[in-house]
Design a protein around this motif. Sequence first.
Motif, PDB file in Angstrom:
ATOM      1  N   ALA A 129       0.838  -1.204   0.000  1.00 35.85           N
ATOM      2  CA  ALA A 129       0.000   0.000   0.000  1.00 35.85           C
ATOM      3  C   ALA A 129       0.875   1.258   0.000  1.00 35.85           C
ATOM      4  O   ALA A 129       0.535   2.261  -0.636  1.00 35.85           O
ATOM      5  N   ALA A 130       2.024   1.202   0.691  1.00 31.05           N
ATOM      6  CA  ALA A 130       2.941   2.344   0.712  1.00 31.05           C
ATOM      7  C   ALA A 130       3.532   2.588  -0.675  1.00 31.05           C
ATOM      8  O   ALA A 130       3.672   3.740  -1.111  1.00 31.05           O
ATOM      9  N   PHE A 131       3.866   1.509  -1.383  1.00 36.26           N
ATOM     10  CA  PHE A 131       4.343   1.666  -2.765  1.00 36.26           C
ATOM     11  C   PHE A 131       3.287   2.386  -3.604  1.00 36.26           C
ATOM     12  O   PHE A 131       3.597   3.283  -4.392  1.00 36.26           O
ATOM     13  N   GLN A 132       2.052   1.979  -3.445  1.00 40.17           N
ATOM     14  CA  GLN A 132       0.972   2.587  -4.222  1.00 40.17           C
ATOM     15  C   GLN A 132       0.854   4.076  -3.912  1.00 40.17           C
ATOM     16  O   GLN A 132       0.662   4.893  -4.825  1.00 40.17           O
ATOM     17  N   ARG A 133       0.976   4.437  -2.638  1.00 40.65           N
ATOM     18  CA  ARG A 133       0.881   5.852  -2.262  1.00 40.65           C
ATOM     19  C   ARG A 133       2.020   6.673  -2.857  1.00 40.65           C
ATOM     20  O   ARG A 133       1.858   7.872  -3.090  1.00 40.65           O
ATOM     21  N   LEU A 134       3.162   6.038  -3.091  1.00 43.14           N
ATOM     22  CA  LEU A 134       4.298   6.743  -3.674  1.00 43.14           C
ATOM     23  C   LEU A 134       4.312   6.657  -5.198  1.00 43.14           C
ATOM     24  O   LEU A 134       5.266   7.080  -5.835  1.00 43.14           O
ATOM     25  N   GLY A 135       3.245   6.097  -5.769  1.00 43.05           N
ATOM     26  CA  GLY A 135       3.136   6.042  -7.228  1.00 43.05           C
ATOM     27  C   GLY A 135       4.053   5.039  -7.879  1.00 43.05           C
ATOM     28  O   GLY A 135       4.388   5.177  -9.068  1.00 43.05           O
ATOM     29  N   ALA A 136       4.468   4.005  -7.133  1.00 46.24           N
ATOM     30  CA  ALA A 136       5.404   3.021  -7.663  1.00 46.24           C
ATOM     31  C   ALA A 136       4.717   2.042  -8.605  1.00 46.24           C
ATOM     32  O   ALA A 136       3.547   1.685  -8.419  1.00 46.24           O
ATOM     33  N   GLU A 137       5.472   1.595  -9.595  1.00 48.20           N
ATOM     34  CA  GLU A 137       5.030   0.496 -10.455  1.00 48.20           C
ATOM     35  C   GLU A 137       5.210  -0.805  -9.673  1.00 48.20           C
ATOM     36  O   GLU A 137       6.281  -1.064  -9.107  1.00 48.20           O
ATOM     37  N   GLU A 201       7.179   6.135   6.107  1.00 47.22           N
ATOM     38  CA  GLU A 201       6.279   7.274   6.283  1.00 47.22           C
ATOM     39  C   GLU A 201       4.939   7.008   5.606  1.00 47.22           C
ATOM     40  O   GLU A 201       3.865   7.257   6.196  1.00 47.22           O
ATOM     41  N   ALA A 202       4.968   6.475   4.389  1.00 47.08           N
ATOM     42  CA  ALA A 202       3.731   6.201   3.649  1.00 47.08           C
ATOM     43  C   ALA A 202       2.903   5.112   4.318  1.00 47.08           C
ATOM     44  O   ALA A 202       1.680   5.061   4.150  1.00 47.08           O
ATOM     45  N   ALA A 203       3.579   4.238   5.084  1.00 49.22           N
ATOM     46  CA  ALA A 203       2.872   3.178   5.798  1.00 49.22           C
ATOM     47  C   ALA A 203       2.480   3.590   7.208  1.00 49.22           C
ATOM     48  O   ALA A 203       1.853   2.810   7.934  1.00 49.22           O
ATOM     49  N   GLY A 204       2.857   4.805   7.623  1.00 50.00           N
ATOM     50  CA  GLY A 204       2.531   5.271   8.963  1.00 50.00           C
ATOM     51  C   GLY A 204       3.351   4.609  10.049  1.00 50.00           C
ATOM     52  O   GLY A 204       2.899   4.468  11.186  1.00 50.00           O
ATOM     53  N   LEU A 205       4.598   4.228   9.706  1.00 51.95           N
ATOM     54  CA  LEU A 205       5.479   3.534  10.644  1.00 51.95           C
ATOM     55  C   LEU A 205       6.733   4.355  10.902  1.00 51.95           C
ATOM     56  O   LEU A 205       7.078   5.259  10.119  1.00 51.95           O
ATOM     57  N   PRO A 206       7.475   4.071  11.981  1.00 50.76           N
ATOM     58  CA  PRO A 206       8.723   4.782  12.238  1.00 50.76           C
ATOM     59  C   PRO A 206       9.752   4.457  11.166  1.00 50.76           C
ATOM     60  O   PRO A 206       9.770   3.349  10.622  1.00 50.76           O
ATOM     61  N   ALA A 207      10.595   5.426  10.827  1.00 51.45           N
ATOM     62  CA  ALA A 207      11.631   5.202   9.827  1.00 51.45           C
ATOM     63  C   ALA A 207      12.535   4.055  10.256  1.00 51.45           C
ATOM     64  O   ALA A 207      12.844   3.914  11.440  1.00 51.45           O
TER      65      ALA A 207
END
Length: 216
Positions: A129-137, A201-207
Amino acid sequence: MERKSNYEAVRESWRKRFLAMDCTALARRFHLKLDDDFLYLTYFSHPCAIDRRTARIARLDRPGAEIGFNMEMTFFNMFHYAVENPRPSGEMVPFRSVKRAYPFESAYRSSILEPLAQLFTGRADALQAAFQRLGAEKIARCDAGGRLDVIPGLKLDVLFWDGDDEFPAQANMLFDSNITDFMHEENVVGVASDAATFLAEAAGLPAPGELMGAEC
């Protein structure tokens, strides 16, 4: 405190170098938008602006967000170290095959890949889901994976295999073979670190670096 002061000294030195650069030439060389006040650059799908009077960097999608040391150095080092006309090759290679980057592989694995795998253990869906939020293929040959834009046209692949009762989770990254035409080889580690940070960050988790008590 001394380490942090050293980081600030390096930052100030590079900001001064940037202020002496020809922003019109930089915009033409890297195909960037420019106006009287800012030079604009998109980094991992995040629109950013560099103030031409102060050399301060801002994320336009998160006003007031702290800009990490890696991100700032990637911008300034790219402007300073890139070859005259850098072009992506489109060939994706592992870190050990990136030109001149091999001496940094141990640090790359221990400070980026291992914490990234630890962070997303049992969370492959959250990572995708984080990949999707960052526009990743989407990359299909792993439990979660995506092809990210470092800057427009320059790609980075992140691949993740979740763990089970026998094997721990694993993460890997593939880089455009010409990435060191865009930046110093040390910055490749910084780019990998930023990829992990933005995914967290996109997943709402600590770096991932925060898991090891490291500074961004």
